[in-house]
Design a protein around this motif. Structure first.
Motif, short mmCIF file in Angstrom:
data_model
loop_
_atom_site.label_atom_id
_atom_site.label_comp_id
_atom_site.label_asym_id
_atom_site.label_seq_id
_atom_site.Cartn_x
_atom_site.Cartn_y
_atom_site.Cartn_z
N ARG A 107 -3.38 3.62 -8.16
CA ARG A 107 -4.79 3.31 -7.99
C ARG A 107 -5.19 3.72 -6.57
O ARG A 107 -4.66 3.19 -5.59
CB ARG A 107 -5.07 1.82 -8.18
CG ARG A 107 -4.73 1.24 -9.52
CD ARG A 107 -5.19 -0.23 -9.62
NE ARG A 107 -4.81 -1.02 -8.46
CZ ARG A 107 -3.64 -1.62 -8.30
NH1 ARG A 107 -2.69 -1.50 -9.22
NH2 ARG A 107 -3.39 -2.33 -7.22
N PHE A 108 -6.15 4.62 -6.46
CA PHE A 108 -6.60 5.09 -5.16
C PHE A 108 -7.91 4.40 -4.78
O PHE A 108 -8.72 4.07 -5.64
CB PHE A 108 -6.77 6.61 -5.17
CG PHE A 108 -5.47 7.36 -5.20
CD1 PHE A 108 -4.88 7.78 -4.03
CD2 PHE A 108 -4.83 7.62 -6.41
CE1 PHE A 108 -3.67 8.46 -4.05
CE2 PHE A 108 -3.62 8.30 -6.45
CZ PHE A 108 -3.04 8.73 -5.26
N GLY A 109 -8.13 4.19 -3.49
CA GLY A 109 -9.36 3.56 -3.03
C GLY A 109 -9.24 3.11 -1.59
O GLY A 109 -8.38 3.59 -0.83
N ASP A 110 -10.12 2.16 -1.20
CA ASP A 110 -10.19 1.70 0.19
C ASP A 110 -9.69 0.28 0.36
O ASP A 110 -9.78 -0.28 1.46
CB ASP A 110 -11.64 1.79 0.70
CG ASP A 110 -12.18 3.21 0.64
OD1 ASP A 110 -11.40 4.14 0.96
OD2 ASP A 110 -13.36 3.39 0.28
N GLY A 111 -9.18 -0.35 -0.70
CA GLY A 111 -8.69 -1.72 -0.61
C GLY A 111 -7.35 -1.81 0.10
O GLY A 111 -6.69 -0.79 0.35
N PRO A 112 -6.92 -3.03 0.45
CA PRO A 112 -5.67 -3.20 1.22
C PRO A 112 -4.42 -2.70 0.51
O PRO A 112 -3.45 -2.34 1.17
CB PRO A 112 -5.61 -4.72 1.46
CG PRO A 112 -6.56 -5.33 0.47
CD PRO A 112 -7.61 -4.31 0.21
N SER A 113 -4.42 -2.69 -0.82
CA SER A 113 -3.25 -2.17 -1.53
C SER A 113 -3.57 -0.91 -2.33
O SER A 113 -2.78 -0.50 -3.17
CB SER A 113 -2.66 -3.25 -2.46
OG SER A 113 -3.57 -3.58 -3.48
N ASP A 114 -4.73 -0.30 -2.06
CA ASP A 114 -5.09 0.94 -2.74
C ASP A 114 -4.32 2.11 -2.13
O ASP A 114 -4.13 2.19 -0.91
CB ASP A 114 -6.59 1.21 -2.63
CG ASP A 114 -7.40 0.35 -3.58
OD1 ASP A 114 -6.80 -0.17 -4.55
OD2 ASP A 114 -8.61 0.19 -3.35
N ALA A 115 -3.88 3.01 -2.98
CA ALA A 115 -3.10 4.15 -2.53
C ALA A 115 -3.99 5.16 -1.81
O ALA A 115 -5.19 5.25 -2.06
CB ALA A 115 -2.42 4.82 -3.72
N ILE A 116 -3.36 5.92 -0.93
CA ILE A 116 -4.05 7.04 -0.28
C ILE A 116 -3.14 8.26 -0.38
O ILE A 116 -1.92 8.15 -0.50
CB ILE A 116 -4.42 6.76 1.19
CG1 ILE A 116 -3.16 6.47 2.02
CG2 ILE A 116 -5.41 5.63 1.31
CD1 ILE A 116 -3.45 6.39 3.52
N MET A 117 -3.76 9.43 -0.38
CA MET A 117 -3.02 10.68 -0.36
C MET A 117 -3.32 11.37 0.97
O MET A 117 -4.48 11.50 1.36
CB MET A 117 -3.42 11.58 -1.53
CG MET A 117 -2.61 12.86 -1.61
SD MET A 117 -2.89 13.76 -3.17
CE MET A 117 -1.84 12.81 -4.28
N VAL A 118 -2.27 11.77 1.67
CA VAL A 118 -2.39 12.35 3.01
C VAL A 118 -1.69 13.69 3.00
O VAL A 118 -0.71 13.90 2.27
CB VAL A 118 -1.76 11.40 4.05
CG1 VAL A 118 -1.85 11.99 5.45
CG2 VAL A 118 -2.43 10.04 4.02
N ARG A 147 0.82 -1.22 0.00
CA ARG A 147 0.00 0.00 0.00
C ARG A 147 0.86 1.26 0.00
O ARG A 147 1.62 1.51 0.94
CB ARG A 147 -0.92 0.02 1.22
CG ARG A 147 -1.91 1.19 1.21
CD ARG A 147 -2.94 1.10 2.30
NE ARG A 147 -2.37 1.34 3.61
CZ ARG A 147 -2.97 2.08 4.56
NH1 ARG A 147 -4.16 2.63 4.32
NH2 ARG A 147 -2.41 2.25 5.73
N PRO A 148 0.73 2.11 -1.04
CA PRO A 148 1.50 3.35 -1.10
C PRO A 148 0.74 4.54 -0.51
O PRO A 148 -0.48 4.65 -0.64
CB PRO A 148 1.72 3.55 -2.60
CG PRO A 148 0.61 2.81 -3.27
CD PRO A 148 0.05 1.81 -2.30
N ILE A 149 1.52 5.42 0.11
CA ILE A 149 0.99 6.71 0.57
C ILE A 149 1.78 7.81 -0.12
O ILE A 149 3.01 7.84 -0.07
CB ILE A 149 1.14 6.88 2.10
CG1 ILE A 149 0.31 5.85 2.86
CG2 ILE A 149 0.71 8.29 2.52
CD1 ILE A 149 0.47 5.94 4.38
#
Length: 417
Positions: A115-126, A69-71
């Motif tokens: 790929r952004f989303g809520d899955g275990p390997s989906d990216a998030i931006m913080v 999972r990338p941030i």
């Protein structure tokens, strides 16, 4: 470099991304046994990232591709100060409004890469403004600042370089590395983030975060940095005749971006294919083995694949076709970069030197003059030898443009308006 067991570190090693790892064995074991969250931080000092940032963004891509999972951490808080690393002077301070605008511009490129989303390997931006802007300064000094040794901070290359040159390093900038270390701790607590990645110039700042996490009770944290990327001739990557090679098309066109990669030095083709494209390694090895003029085909593939990642496949194909028409057929491609010129000014005549500067083919009149003296400048494919040459409406083609060329590969259409 050891033989890594985890897919991610093996990919990083095979493609030439690894410069330093804080604990190779421990990080490899972590990646092999669980889904790992890792981040890269980006300060919002401009409305776009540049190709130096593309290396770390590609690391986040491969992190996601190997199941982790990338941030992408936006430095909404740290951008209020500015990273002093390896700079000769203090950054200009940005307003919150400018930082917010810059973050919106940066988001556009990540939408193509991750790929952004809520899955275990989906990216998030913080955004680190979420915690940094709420800090109580006295509490922060007591709870976090006490873990930092000024003696040690003074030994970091990014600080030492400024002091050795007797250049000012403000207390504001000195705090930057404390805030960056604290970011790592906050992401460990909020997102179970275990790894920070970045360029080799960030090693000291990242290790600060690893040490701070140990002192503040997080799980073991890790650092991974990439080499400083230079061309085989020793030049730092990311500069063109028009300035920085930005990733957003409104600052650096997809065609110019394609041309930047097409002009790669022969000795760099294999290395850049590994780092900047997603082609399989066996295909890269085949392309790298091409000799003589065939290496130009590998450069075109490098240019098209990298442009497709950043600007989309359609824009990449169009840039490639524009180049083919311009260079192979000698045609006037209407998708070449275009600048406007005042019709009334052209009627009176515009000096070739100033027009070259306006078109971005030279940074100054002096540089434009040197290009002309070297025989590199053409108007409508006709060589220019007189640096006092005036460009007028008589030079406008039936397509209502003046084709301005520098060398064989740089062309701009000047369109009267």
């Amino acid at each position: 470099m050891p033989a890594f067991k985890s897919d991610f570190l093996r990919t990083m090693s095979e493609r030439g991304f690894i410069h330093q790892i804080s604990d190779e064995t421990g990080l490899d074991q972590l990646f092999a046994k669980e889904t790992v969250t890792a981040y890269v931080g980006y300060d919002a000092t401009a409305t776009s990232l540049h190709i130096g940032n593309l290396i770390s963004a590609t690391m986040l891509y491969w992190l996601q591709e190997t199941g982790h999972r990338p941030i992408a951490l936006m430095g909404g808080g740290t951008s209020m100060i500015g990273d002093p690393s390896f700079r000769d002077d203090q950054r200009s301070l940005l307003t919150p409004e400018a930082i917010a605008t810059n973050i919106e511009g940066i988001k556009r490129i990540f939408g193509r890469i991750l790929r952004f989303g809520d899955g275990p390997s989906d990216a998030i931006m913080v955004n680190n403004a979420d915690w940094l802007m709420k800090l109580n300064y006295v509490e922060f000094l007591r709870d976090v600042g006490r873990h930092f040794s000024v003696n040690r901070m003074l030994t970091f290359d990014s600080v030492k370089l400024r002091l050795d040159r007797e250049q000012s390093l403000s207390f504001l900038e000195f705090n930057y590395m404390i805030l960056q270390g604290y970011d790592f701790v906050e992401l460990a607590r909020r997102q179970n983030c275990r790894l920070q990645m970045g360029g080799s110039d960030q090693w000291g700042n990242i290790i600060n975060g690893v040490d701070l996490g140990h002192r503040m009770g997080t799980p073991q944290l890790y650092a991974l940095t990439t080499p400083l990327l230079t061309t085989s001739s020793g030049a730092k990557m990311g500069k063109s005749a028009k300035g920085a090679v930005w990733l957003n098309g409104d600052l650096f066109s997809p065609y110019d971006f394609w041309q930047y990669w097409r002009n790669t030095e022969d000795a760099d083709v294999e290395r850049f294919l590994k780092i900047f494209t997603r082609l399989p390694l066996d295909e890269i090895a085949r392309l790298a083995a091409l000799g003589g003029s065939e290496i130009n085909e590998a450069k075109k593939i490098l240019a098209t694949e990298t442009t497709a990642i950043v600007h989309g496949r359609d824009a990449a194909n169009q840039a490639e076709e524009t180049a083919r028409k311009t260079f192979e057929e000698g045609a006037l491609a209407d998708t070449l970069p275009t600048v406007g010129a005042d019709k009334a000014a052209l009627e009176a005549g515009v000096g070739i030197l100033s027009l070259l500067v306006t078109a971005g083919l030279a940074s100054s009149n002096g540089e434009a003059r040197r290009h002309i003296q070297g025989g590199a400048v053409r108007i409508n494919d006709q060589s220019v030898s007189d640096d006092r040459r005036m460009v007028t409406l008589q030079d406008v083609s039936p397509e209502n443009v003046v084709k301005l060329s520098l060398g064989k590969k740089k062309h701009v259409l000047v369109r009267p308006a």
